[in-house]
Design a protein around this motif. Structure first.
Motif, PDB file in Angstrom:
ATOM      1  N   LEU A 230       0.919 -35.940 -36.564  1.00 52.28           N
ATOM      2  CA  LEU A 230       0.103 -35.394 -37.649  1.00 52.28           C
ATOM      3  C   LEU A 230      -0.850 -34.327 -37.119  1.00 52.28           C
ATOM      4  N   ALA A 231      -1.420 -34.560 -35.941  1.00 52.60           N
ATOM      5  CA  ALA A 231      -2.330 -33.578 -35.341  1.00 52.60           C
ATOM      6  C   ALA A 231      -1.612 -32.266 -35.068  1.00 52.60           C
TER       7      ALA A 231
ATOM      8  N   TRP B  35      -8.809 -41.243 -37.222  1.00 51.51           N
ATOM      9  CA  TRP B  35      -8.658 -40.018 -37.992  1.00 51.51           C
ATOM     10  C   TRP B  35      -8.046 -38.914 -37.131  1.00 51.51           C
ATOM     11  N   VAL B  36      -7.319 -38.027 -37.767  1.00 52.16           N
ATOM     12  CA  VAL B  36      -6.949 -36.761 -37.135  1.00 52.16           C
ATOM     13  C   VAL B  36      -7.977 -35.733 -37.605  1.00 52.16           C
ATOM     14  N   PHE B  37      -8.698 -35.172 -36.648  1.00 54.15           N
ATOM     15  CA  PHE B  37      -9.799 -34.251 -36.968  1.00 54.15           C
ATOM     16  C   PHE B  37      -9.480 -32.851 -36.444  1.00 54.15           C
TER      17      PHE B  37
ATOM     18  N   PRO C 229      -7.449 -16.676 -36.826  1.00 56.99           N
ATOM     19  CA  PRO C 229      -7.110 -16.923 -35.425  1.00 56.99           C
ATOM     20  C   PRO C 229      -6.604 -18.342 -35.214  1.00 56.99           C
ATOM     21  N   PRO C 230      -5.947 -18.612 -34.092  1.00 59.07           N
ATOM     22  CA  PRO C 230      -5.425 -19.958 -33.840  1.00 59.07           C
ATOM     23  C   PRO C 230      -6.532 -21.009 -33.882  1.00 59.07           C
ATOM     24  N   LEU C 231      -6.187 -22.177 -34.389  1.00 55.82           N
ATOM     25  CA  LEU C 231      -7.125 -23.293 -34.413  1.00 55.82           C
ATOM     26  C   LEU C 231      -7.180 -23.966 -33.051  1.00 55.82           C
ATOM     27  N   LYS C 232      -8.301 -24.607 -32.770  1.00 63.25           N
ATOM     28  CA  LYS C 232      -8.344 -25.496 -31.618  1.00 63.25           C
ATOM     29  C   LYS C 232      -7.469 -26.709 -31.932  1.00 63.25           C
ATOM     30  N   PRO C 233      -6.865 -27.322 -30.917  1.00 65.58           N
ATOM     31  CA  PRO C 233      -5.984 -28.465 -31.172  1.00 65.58           C
ATOM     32  C   PRO C 233      -6.707 -29.568 -31.954  1.00 65.58           C
ATOM     33  N   ALA C 234      -6.006 -30.175 -32.887  1.00 67.10           N
ATOM     34  CA  ALA C 234      -6.559 -31.318 -33.611  1.00 67.10           C
ATOM     35  C   ALA C 234      -6.682 -32.503 -32.663  1.00 67.10           C
ATOM     36  N   GLN C 235      -7.641 -33.373 -32.957  1.00 63.57           N
ATOM     37  CA  GLN C 235      -7.905 -34.536 -32.115  1.00 63.57           C
ATOM     38  C   GLN C 235      -7.834 -35.814 -32.922  1.00 63.57           C
ATOM     39  N   VAL C 236      -7.537 -36.910 -32.256  1.00 62.46           N
ATOM     40  CA  VAL C 236      -7.604 -38.230 -32.882  1.00 62.46           C
ATOM     41  C   VAL C 236      -8.965 -38.823 -32.540  1.00 62.46           C
TER      42      VAL C 236
ATOM     43  N   ALA D 101       3.711 -39.045 -40.438  1.00 66.10           N
ATOM     44  CA  ALA D 101       2.255 -38.952 -40.528  1.00 66.10           C
ATOM     45  C   ALA D 101       1.555 -40.165 -39.920  1.00 66.10           C
ATOM     46  N   LEU D 102       2.260 -41.310 -39.842  1.00 69.78           N
ATOM     47  CA  LEU D 102       1.648 -42.492 -39.240  1.00 69.78           C
ATOM     48  C   LEU D 102       1.453 -42.329 -37.743  1.00 69.78           C
ATOM     49  N   ASN D 103       2.212 -41.415 -37.138  1.00 75.62           N
ATOM     50  CA  ASN D 103       2.013 -41.074 -35.731  1.00 75.62           C
ATOM     51  C   ASN D 103       0.918 -40.009 -35.662  1.00 75.62           C
TER      52      ASN D 103
END
Length: 278
Positions: A118-119, A202-204, A187-194, A112-114
């Motif tokens: 985590l995203a 944050w991972v958003f 439906p599929p999520l949009k890719p998470a972002q840092v 999770a530290l990476n």
């Protein structure tokens, strides 16, 4: 004066940052602090837990709860209702901004530290739950395998129609499945972002079902290799034609996220050590 202000801004209620209270929680060696506006939603206050020893043997599993695809330990929930600028007989509720804090856990294969790992995990967790081959029990399955169930149902209907000589459904099966999941499923999520805000990385990511205006924004902050803190903001839209309160809720969300402080030990802030941990 307040009535004129309500008319000018287009709504009443919502988070009032001139009336704040401080929340403090102990998460192992961390001291989590948040400055939140008082909720304008009447509720019966339960005794507040302030100590969360999430690394203690078996503690996380004993305290975690399943909430759709989210599995974690509840820390705090707060909500702010937005209303019409004048009192109406129907209550005049435009929507609600909900904040929920949780401690969540990643599998051994994820660090999770990476932030990049985590995203990827948060979207994989979502996909694995709703596209699971195992389908949850009717009524309390928390959506487990929902997409899979709908896909199998449409496939069976197409096969039955084809057996009677009507092949149209089978020819358009993939499109029917896509639309069913897009409009009524997960439906599929949009890719998470840092994203970086106020010294924190944050991972958003965002959840939104189909064409619904209601959405949930998630901000994830690692605590160690196995655990992370999740701040989730649900924008519950009841009257979609009203926009002014939604703009206020977006700004309020960012203000709340920026108010977060995470200290390690008595004096050292997490912001000073987070990059060393990663």
């Amino acid at each position: 004066m307040q009535l004129l202000r309500n008319w000018w801004q287009g709504f009443a209620g919502g988070p009032d940052f001139s009336n704040l209270h401080k929340l403090t929680f102990t998460l192992e060696e961390y001291r989590l602090e948040l400055m939140l506006p008082y909720s304008n939603i009447a509720s019966q206050e339960q005794p507040k837990q302030i100590n969360f020893p999430f690394r203690a043997q078996g503690w996380f599993e004993a305290n975690a709860e399943q909430d759709w695809h989210h599995y974690g330990v509840h820390v705090h929930t707060e909500g702010w209702c937005y209303l019409a600028p004048v009192v109406r007989f129907d209550g005049g509720e435009y929507g609600v901004l909900w904040l929920q804090l949780k401690i969540k856990k990643v599998p051994d294969t994820v660090n999770a530290l990476n932030r990049n790992e985590l995203a990827q995990h948060v979207t994989d967790e979502y996909d694995a739950h709703y596209n699971s081959e195992v389908i949850g029990p009717e009524g309390n399955g928390q959506g487990l395998g929902w997409n899979t169930q709908q896909k199998k149902k449409l496939e069976a209907e197409a096969e039955e129609a084809a057996s009677r000589g009507a092949t149209g459904r089978k020819d358009r099966l993939e499109e029917h499945i896509r639309l069913q999941i897009q409009n009524f499923g997960f439906p599929p999520l949009k890719p998470a972002q840092v994203v970086s805000m106020h010294g924190f990385d944050w991972v958003f990511y965002q959840e939104r079902r189909g064409e619904s205006i209601t959405r949930t924004d998630h901000y994830c902050l690692p605590l160690d290799k196995r655990h992370y803190l999740a701040l989730s903001f649900k924008h519950q839209v009841d009257v979609s034609s009203e926009k002014s309160w939604q703009q206020h809720a977006d700004k309020a969300q960012l203000t709340i996220v920026k108010s977060l402080r995470l200290h390690v030990g008595p004096d050292v802030e997490y912001v000073a050590v987070q990059h060393q941990q990663g």
